[in-house]
Design an enzyme around this catalytic site. Sequence first.
Site, PDB file in Angstrom:
ATOM      1  N   TYR A 197      -5.248  -6.585  26.737  1.00 48.00           N
ATOM      2  CA  TYR A 197      -5.442  -8.030  26.608  1.00 48.00           C
ATOM      3  C   TYR A 197      -4.224  -8.756  27.165  1.00 48.00           C
ATOM      4  CZ  TYR A 197      -6.073 -12.545  24.245  1.00 48.00           C
ATOM      5  OH  TYR A 197      -6.214 -13.864  23.961  1.00 48.00           O
ATOM      6  N   HIS A 209      16.749 -11.422   2.126  1.00 48.93           N
ATOM      7  CA  HIS A 209      17.245 -12.462   3.039  1.00 48.93           C
ATOM      8  C   HIS A 209      16.124 -13.140   3.842  1.00 48.93           C
ATOM      9  CE1 HIS A 209      20.515 -13.647   6.198  1.00 48.93           C
ATOM     10  NE2 HIS A 209      19.481 -14.458   6.256  1.00 48.93           N
ATOM     11  N   GLU A 244      24.659 -16.739  12.131  1.00 50.02           N
ATOM     12  CA  GLU A 244      24.088 -15.421  12.467  1.00 50.02           C
ATOM     13  C   GLU A 244      24.235 -15.081  13.956  1.00 50.02           C
ATOM     14  OE1 GLU A 244      23.619 -13.404  10.269  1.00 50.02           O
ATOM     15  OE2 GLU A 244      22.801 -14.381   8.491  1.00 50.02           O
ATOM     16  N   HIS A 262      14.931 -16.303  13.680  1.00 52.91           N
ATOM     17  CA  HIS A 262      15.242 -15.811  12.336  1.00 52.91           C
ATOM     18  C   HIS A 262      14.858 -16.891  11.334  1.00 52.91           C
ATOM     19  CE1 HIS A 262      17.188 -14.532   8.751  1.00 52.91           C
ATOM     20  NE2 HIS A 262      18.156 -15.418   8.831  1.00 52.91           N
ATOM     21  N   HIS A 296      13.616 -17.699   6.931  1.00 54.56           N
ATOM     22  CA  HIS A 296      13.504 -17.250   5.539  1.00 54.56           C
ATOM     23  C   HIS A 296      12.105 -17.604   5.047  1.00 54.56           C
ATOM     24  CE1 HIS A 296      18.157 -18.050   5.120  1.00 54.56           C
ATOM     25  NE2 HIS A 296      17.878 -17.098   5.991  1.00 54.56           N
ATOM     26  N   TYR A 355      -5.205  -5.979  11.396  1.00 57.05           N
ATOM     27  CA  TYR A 355      -4.913  -5.559  12.779  1.00 57.05           C
ATOM     28  C   TYR A 355      -3.969  -6.509  13.514  1.00 57.05           C
ATOM     29  CZ  TYR A 355      -8.346  -8.946  14.535  1.00 57.05           C
ATOM     30  OH  TYR A 355      -9.004 -10.095  14.841  1.00 57.05           O
TER      31      TYR A 355
HETATM   32 ZN   LIG Z   1      19.258 -16.219   7.247  1.00 53.48          ZN
END
Ligand SMILES: [Zn+2]
Length: 219
Positions: free
Chosen positions: A219, A166, A83, A102, A104, A123
């Site tokens: 904050y 994905h 990726e 990234h 899954h 929230y």
């Molecule tokens: Zn992936």
Amino acid sequence: MAAQLGNENAVTGARLQLVACGRDLLARGLLSQTSGNLSVRIDEDTLCITPSAMPYDQIEAGDIVVTDARGNVRSGTRRPSSETPLHCLVYASRPDVAAIVHTHSPHATTLAVLGLPIPAVHYLIAVTKTTLIQVAPYATYGTDELARNVRAAFGAPARAVLIANHGVVTAAPTLAEAAGVAESVETLAGLYYRALAVGKPLILSDEQMAQVLAKHEHY
Ligand SMILES: [Zn+2]
């Protein structure tokens, strides 16, 4: 020379951070086996990214790959994550972020399979700097098309986006923040999923979220 040395120190630090973060996310159940990938941007033309097809508990600092901003390998013996085009394109369009995670992770990916954006069910969504986590359209993993879909759905200041069928991508100024957002998105997705399973979730209003976001900013 000093600048180059500073850069080398930054690369060494980023490699160690990526290894530790990968193991941490693995222990928290957000990563599994070899799926997912992490990166840090050192400067405008230097990225450190996890290698392709290596289990997170086996990755060592020397396995982290250094690339330029277009994903061309500068140093490292491994292949960079499949990726890498996605990471490069997000960085190119988001000067406000310097780390990408990234995964899954199961609940976030479940909603991505359903094509469901995550609304303000809690929230806690304030950490993503949006009140609706968008879903980028599906394309084959590792392709420029997928990278373009994610970039298009991932406008500033949002720190999280789902990818249909994905997974999820988070981005922030630091790796610790991007990893924290990934964990929060998984929590939100779990809440939304469970609420949907038994009824119609109540969603916080724009006004309620505006107050939370203002407080969060302070904050
Ligand atoms: Zn992936």
